[in-house]
Design an enzyme around this catalytic site. Structure first.
Site, mmCIF file in Angstrom:
data_model
loop_
_atom_site.group_PDB
_atom_site.id
_atom_site.type_symbol
_atom_site.label_atom_id
_atom_site.label_comp_id
_atom_site.label_asym_id
_atom_site.label_seq_id
_atom_site.Cartn_x
_atom_site.Cartn_y
_atom_site.Cartn_z
ATOM 1 N N ASP A 198 -99.685 -20.170 41.353
ATOM 2 C CA ASP A 198 -99.070 -21.458 40.997
ATOM 3 C C ASP A 198 -98.969 -22.383 42.201
ATOM 4 O OD1 ASP A 198 -98.339 -21.252 38.167
ATOM 5 O OD2 ASP A 198 -97.063 -19.591 38.824
ATOM 6 N N GLY A 255 -94.339 -13.966 35.233
ATOM 7 C CA GLY A 255 -93.850 -13.935 36.610
ATOM 8 C C GLY A 255 -92.622 -13.065 36.729
ATOM 9 N N SER A 256 -91.470 -13.622 36.333
ATOM 10 C CA SER A 256 -90.202 -12.897 36.495
ATOM 11 C C SER A 256 -90.187 -11.584 35.713
ATOM 12 C CB SER A 256 -89.027 -13.795 36.098
ATOM 13 O OG SER A 256 -89.260 -14.408 34.855
ATOM 14 N N ASP A 292 -98.312 -19.528 29.463
ATOM 15 C CA ASP A 292 -97.617 -19.453 30.768
ATOM 16 C C ASP A 292 -96.192 -19.967 30.636
ATOM 17 O OD1 ASP A 292 -96.901 -19.445 33.434
ATOM 18 O OD2 ASP A 292 -98.308 -21.023 34.040
ATOM 19 N N GLY A 293 -95.232 -19.068 30.889
ATOM 20 C CA GLY A 293 -93.832 -19.473 30.959
ATOM 21 C C GLY A 293 -92.942 -18.703 29.995
ATOM 22 N N SER A 347 -97.717 -13.855 37.641
ATOM 23 C CA SER A 347 -97.563 -15.071 38.436
ATOM 24 C C SER A 347 -96.878 -14.741 39.756
ATOM 25 C CB SER A 347 -96.731 -16.098 37.668
ATOM 26 O OG SER A 347 -96.190 -17.035 38.581
ATOM 27 N N HIS A 398 -102.226 -14.858 38.854
ATOM 28 C CA HIS A 398 -101.923 -16.262 38.563
ATOM 29 C C HIS A 398 -101.262 -16.885 39.790
ATOM 30 C CE1 HIS A 398 -101.199 -19.603 35.775
ATOM 31 N NE2 HIS A 398 -99.989 -19.713 36.318
ATOM 32 N N GLY A 451 -92.862 -26.050 36.902
ATOM 33 C CA GLY A 451 -92.086 -26.313 38.109
ATOM 34 C C GLY A 451 -91.291 -25.120 38.599
ATOM 35 N N MET A 466 -97.711 -25.975 43.551
ATOM 36 C CA MET A 466 -96.782 -27.077 43.250
ATOM 37 C C MET A 466 -96.663 -27.990 44.450
ATOM 38 S SD MET A 466 -93.818 -24.830 41.499
ATOM 39 C CE MET A 466 -94.129 -23.870 40.017
ATOM 40 N N HIS A 491 -103.420 -22.274 39.171
ATOM 41 C CA HIS A 491 -102.788 -23.250 38.280
ATOM 42 C C HIS A 491 -102.287 -24.402 39.136
ATOM 43 C CE1 HIS A 491 -99.111 -24.090 35.426
ATOM 44 N NE2 HIS A 491 -99.924 -25.115 35.533
ATOM 45 N N MET A 546 -100.461 -27.618 39.847
ATOM 46 C CA MET A 546 -99.447 -28.580 39.391
ATOM 47 C C MET A 546 -99.342 -29.610 40.498
ATOM 48 S SD MET A 546 -96.887 -25.697 37.858
ATOM 49 C CE MET A 546 -97.696 -24.386 38.763
HETATM 50 C C1 DX5 Z 1 -94.195 -22.478 35.965
HETATM 51 C C2 DX5 Z 1 -95.362 -21.630 36.387
HETATM 52 C C3 DX5 Z 1 -95.386 -20.274 35.779
HETATM 53 C C4 DX5 Z 1 -94.200 -19.444 36.132
HETATM 54 C C5 DX5 Z 1 -94.033 -18.356 35.126
HETATM 55 O O1 DX5 Z 1 -94.380 -23.779 36.431
HETATM 56 O O2 DX5 Z 1 -96.577 -22.268 36.018
HETATM 57 O O3 DX5 Z 1 -96.594 -19.613 36.075
HETATM 58 O O4 DX5 Z 1 -94.289 -18.863 37.410
HETATM 59 O O5 DX5 Z 1 -92.877 -17.631 35.453
HETATM 60 P P1 DX5 Z 1 -92.049 -16.869 34.335
HETATM 61 O O6 DX5 Z 1 -92.942 -15.833 33.727
HETATM 62 O O7 DX5 Z 1 -90.924 -16.293 35.090
HETATM 63 O O8 DX5 Z 1 -91.613 -17.887 33.310
HETATM 64 ZN ZN ZN Z 2 -98.474 -21.137 36.135
#
Ligand code: DX5
Ligand code: ZN
Length: 233
Positions: A38, A204-205, A182-183, A11, A36, A145, A40, A69, A71
């Protein structure tokens, strides 16, 4: 186990935004399968990220699928913009669309693969009448988020349920549907997430927070392989 695919989808939310092109190239060199992306809007979720212009700018940096993705609310008007910007997969939250069936068709009409996203409290019953119209089921294992949140354990049982629904569908002759999570996906929980039935793993992280993308993705793949040896949920 009826699925052997294992895709890693880093992500971008946790990448260095001052050098996104380079981050994408590095993570794809490190064997990422999808990127991925994101999106927002500070309306559907309380954060603001990146949109179609950034997708278009990044498209030339990688041949791998860009997994958008959304949101955002409303959803429909932004779909053609992402399709034109080079998105391959576009997923949205059904609560954010007045007409999820129409939105799914709209995504495919724009030449992309279509996905539905399920928040932690969102029922899988949204799948009941639309299996033929979707290519990806994306289960959120955090509330959307923000990156860097804790994995919600109840997602494992929900993944197993989604896996059964998808396997029943393909057994009856349906087209393949990806099951993405995801998450909060990390090296220390990805085996259990695999055993529960996921085939596509957003992180992501865990990836962008690691100094060596190749090493962390390899470690995740090894854990996924271990997950394949664990009892299914
Ligand atoms: C959250 C996003 C995720 C997020 C995942 O709203 O949809 O894709 O970036 O990040 P990690 O892997 O750090 O939880
Ligand atoms: Zn996502």
């Amino acid at each position: 186990m009826t699925h052997t695919t294992a895709r890693i989808a880093p992500s971008l939310l946790s990448a260095d935004f001052s050098r996104l092109g380079e981050e994408i190239r590095n993570v794809v060199d490190a064997s990422a399968d999808w990127i991925h992306f994101d999106v927002m809007d500070n309306h559907y979720v309380p954060n603001l990220s990146i949109g179609p212009m950034v997708c278009k700018a990044l498209r030339p940096h990688t041949p791998v699928p860009i997994d958008v993705h959304l949101m955002v609310e409303p959803v429909d008007d932004i779909i053609p913009q992402f399709a034109k910007a080079g998105a391959d997969i576009i997923s949205f939250h059904p609560e954010a669309s007045r007409h999820p069936d129409r939105t799914l068709a709209h995504i495919r009409d724009n030449g992309c693969r279509a996905g539905l996203v399920f928040n932690p409290a969102t029922s899988l019953s949204w799948l009941d009448y639309v299996m033929d119209k979707l290519d990806v089921v994306l289960l959120m294992s955090v509330n959307p988020g923000f990156g860097g949140q804790e994995f919600i354990p109840a997602t494992l049982g929900k993944l197993a349920q989604a896996r059964r629904r998808i396997d029943d569908w393909t057994r009856q002759g349906g087209h393949p549907i990806a099951l993405e999570v995801d998450g909060g996906v990390k090296c220390d929980n990805i085996a259990a997430i695999r055993a529960a039935g996921a085939d596509t793993f957003v992180a992501g992280s865990a990836i962008f927070g690691h100094p060596d993308y190749r090493a962390i993705i390899a470690a995740m793949r090894a854990e996924i392989a271990r997950g394949d040896t664990l009892p299914q949920q």
